[in-house]
Design a protein around this motif. Structure first.
Motif, PDB file in Angstrom:
ATOM      1  N   GLY A 100     -21.704   1.622 -10.833  1.00 29.23           N
ATOM      2  CA  GLY A 100     -20.726   2.266 -10.488  1.00 29.23           C
ATOM      3  C   GLY A 100     -19.709   1.069  -9.949  1.00 29.23           C
ATOM      4  O   GLY A 100     -20.208   0.034  -9.469  1.00 29.23           O
ATOM      5  N   PHE A 101     -18.077   1.442 -10.061  1.00 33.97           N
ATOM      6  CA  PHE A 101     -17.313   0.267  -9.738  1.00 33.97           C
ATOM      7  C   PHE A 101     -16.464   1.202  -8.533  1.00 33.97           C
ATOM      8  O   PHE A 101     -15.850   2.271  -8.797  1.00 33.97           O
ATOM      9  CB  PHE A 101     -16.610   0.124 -10.855  1.00 33.97           C
ATOM     10  CG  PHE A 101     -15.489  -1.168 -10.470  1.00 33.97           C
ATOM     11  CD1 PHE A 101     -16.198  -2.404 -10.539  1.00 33.97           C
ATOM     12  CD2 PHE A 101     -14.555  -1.147 -10.178  1.00 33.97           C
ATOM     13  CE1 PHE A 101     -15.307  -3.377 -10.511  1.00 33.97           C
ATOM     14  CE2 PHE A 101     -13.436  -2.014  -9.905  1.00 33.97           C
ATOM     15  CZ  PHE A 101     -13.845  -3.492  -9.822  1.00 33.97           C
ATOM     16  N   TYR A 102     -16.398   0.527  -7.269  1.00 28.77           N
ATOM     17  CA  TYR A 102     -15.438   0.934  -6.342  1.00 28.77           C
ATOM     18  C   TYR A 102     -14.055   0.327  -6.414  1.00 28.77           C
ATOM     19  O   TYR A 102     -13.708  -0.549  -6.528  1.00 28.77           O
ATOM     20  CB  TYR A 102     -16.108   0.491  -4.894  1.00 28.77           C
ATOM     21  CG  TYR A 102     -15.426   1.151  -3.798  1.00 28.77           C
ATOM     22  CD1 TYR A 102     -15.633   2.331  -3.395  1.00 28.77           C
ATOM     23  CD2 TYR A 102     -14.504   0.335  -3.142  1.00 28.77           C
ATOM     24  CE1 TYR A 102     -14.598   2.636  -2.296  1.00 28.77           C
ATOM     25  CE2 TYR A 102     -13.727   0.797  -2.027  1.00 28.77           C
ATOM     26  CZ  TYR A 102     -13.866   2.019  -1.546  1.00 28.77           C
ATOM     27  OH  TYR A 102     -13.178   2.555  -0.459  1.00 28.77           O
ATOM     28  N   SER A 103     -13.224   1.277  -6.291  1.00 24.49           N
ATOM     29  CA  SER A 103     -11.698   1.181  -6.384  1.00 24.49           C
ATOM     30  C   SER A 103     -11.156   2.090  -5.105  1.00 24.49           C
ATOM     31  O   SER A 103     -11.722   2.848  -4.652  1.00 24.49           O
ATOM     32  CB  SER A 103     -11.034   1.602  -7.355  1.00 24.49           C
ATOM     33  OG  SER A 103     -11.570   0.957  -8.756  1.00 24.49           O
ATOM     34  N   ARG A 104      -9.805   1.640  -4.687  1.00 28.64           N
ATOM     35  CA  ARG A 104      -9.147   2.620  -3.864  1.00 28.64           C
ATOM     36  C   ARG A 104      -7.821   2.907  -4.602  1.00 28.64           C
ATOM     37  O   ARG A 104      -7.061   2.120  -5.203  1.00 28.64           O
ATOM     38  CB  ARG A 104      -8.833   1.691  -2.575  1.00 28.64           C
ATOM     39  CG  ARG A 104      -9.968   1.206  -1.576  1.00 28.64           C
ATOM     40  CD  ARG A 104      -9.492   0.636  -0.679  1.00 28.64           C
ATOM     41  NE  ARG A 104      -8.992   1.662   0.487  1.00 28.64           N
ATOM     42  CZ  ARG A 104      -7.614   1.269   1.163  1.00 28.64           C
ATOM     43  NH1 ARG A 104      -7.040   0.175   0.954  1.00 28.64           N
ATOM     44  NH2 ARG A 104      -7.120   2.085   1.980  1.00 28.64           N
ATOM     45  N   VAL A 105      -7.662   4.179  -4.509  1.00 24.72           N
ATOM     46  CA  VAL A 105      -6.286   4.590  -4.738  1.00 24.72           C
ATOM     47  C   VAL A 105      -5.274   4.602  -3.918  1.00 24.72           C
ATOM     48  O   VAL A 105      -5.319   5.052  -2.748  1.00 24.72           O
ATOM     49  CB  VAL A 105      -6.393   6.192  -5.490  1.00 24.72           C
ATOM     50  CG1 VAL A 105      -5.164   6.823  -5.609  1.00 24.72           C
ATOM     51  CG2 VAL A 105      -7.199   6.216  -6.405  1.00 24.72           C
ATOM     52  N   VAL A 106      -4.426   3.560  -4.046  1.00 28.02           N
ATOM     53  CA  VAL A 106      -3.208   3.202  -3.204  1.00 28.02           C
ATOM     54  C   VAL A 106      -1.589   3.728  -3.696  1.00 28.02           C
ATOM     55  O   VAL A 106      -1.747   4.113  -4.961  1.00 28.02           O
ATOM     56  CB  VAL A 106      -3.223   1.700  -2.600  1.00 28.02           C
ATOM     57  CG1 VAL A 106      -4.724   1.588  -2.141  1.00 28.02           C
ATOM     58  CG2 VAL A 106      -2.930   1.002  -4.049  1.00 28.02           C
ATOM     59  N   ARG A 107      -0.812   3.572  -2.708  1.00 27.85           N
ATOM     60  CA  ARG A 107       0.425   3.878  -3.138  1.00 27.85           C
ATOM     61  C   ARG A 107       0.938   3.062  -4.065  1.00 27.85           C
ATOM     62  O   ARG A 107       1.001   1.662  -3.653  1.00 27.85           O
ATOM     63  CB  ARG A 107       1.358   4.334  -2.051  1.00 27.85           C
ATOM     64  CG  ARG A 107       2.578   4.588  -2.498  1.00 27.85           C
ATOM     65  CD  ARG A 107       3.750   5.023  -1.008  1.00 27.85           C
ATOM     66  NE  ARG A 107       3.390   3.829  -0.127  1.00 27.85           N
ATOM     67  CZ  ARG A 107       4.350   3.002   0.346  1.00 27.85           C
ATOM     68  NH1 ARG A 107       5.457   2.998  -0.369  1.00 27.85           N
ATOM     69  NH2 ARG A 107       4.262   2.253   1.353  1.00 27.85           N
TER      70      ARG A 107
END
Length: 109
Positions: A100-107
């Protein structure tokens, strides 16, 4: 395998991480509002409460477990949660061949 049983493939597992309000505690209203947002997009999912660290600060978190083949819908949920709960970002783990790959959904700026 018993001939009376079969597997129904749903999709790959995705995870969405929603932190508490201003890094604070998550109450039942906050949790229910987040679940309502998720159920608007997905008919089936699970939610786990967790406590972790984010950038050196302790934070309560809701983790949504969603089995689906459409990563775009998961990113849509993360963005909707980010907007509704006024978060700087909402974490997402997307499946990859390596795990799995961790990302952040940001503005977007």
């Amino acid at each position: 395998m018993n001939s009376t049983h079969k597997l129904e493939d749903i999709g790959t597992m995705h995870y969405v991480y929603l932190g508490g309000p201003d890094g604070g505690q998550i109450d039942s209203e906050y949790e229910q509002a987040a679940m309502d947002e998720c159920s608007a997009l997905f008919p089936s999912f699970s939610v786990t409460r967790a406590t972790g660290m984010f950038r050196g600060k302790r934070e309560e978190t809701l983790i949504f477990h969603i089995a689906i083949s459409d990563t775009g819908k998961v990113l849509e949920l993360a963005n909707r949660l980010r907007e509704q709960f006024k978060q700087d970002g909402v974490g997402v783990i997307r499946p990859t061949p390596q795990g799995g790959f961790y990302s952040r959904v940001v503005r977007s700026t």
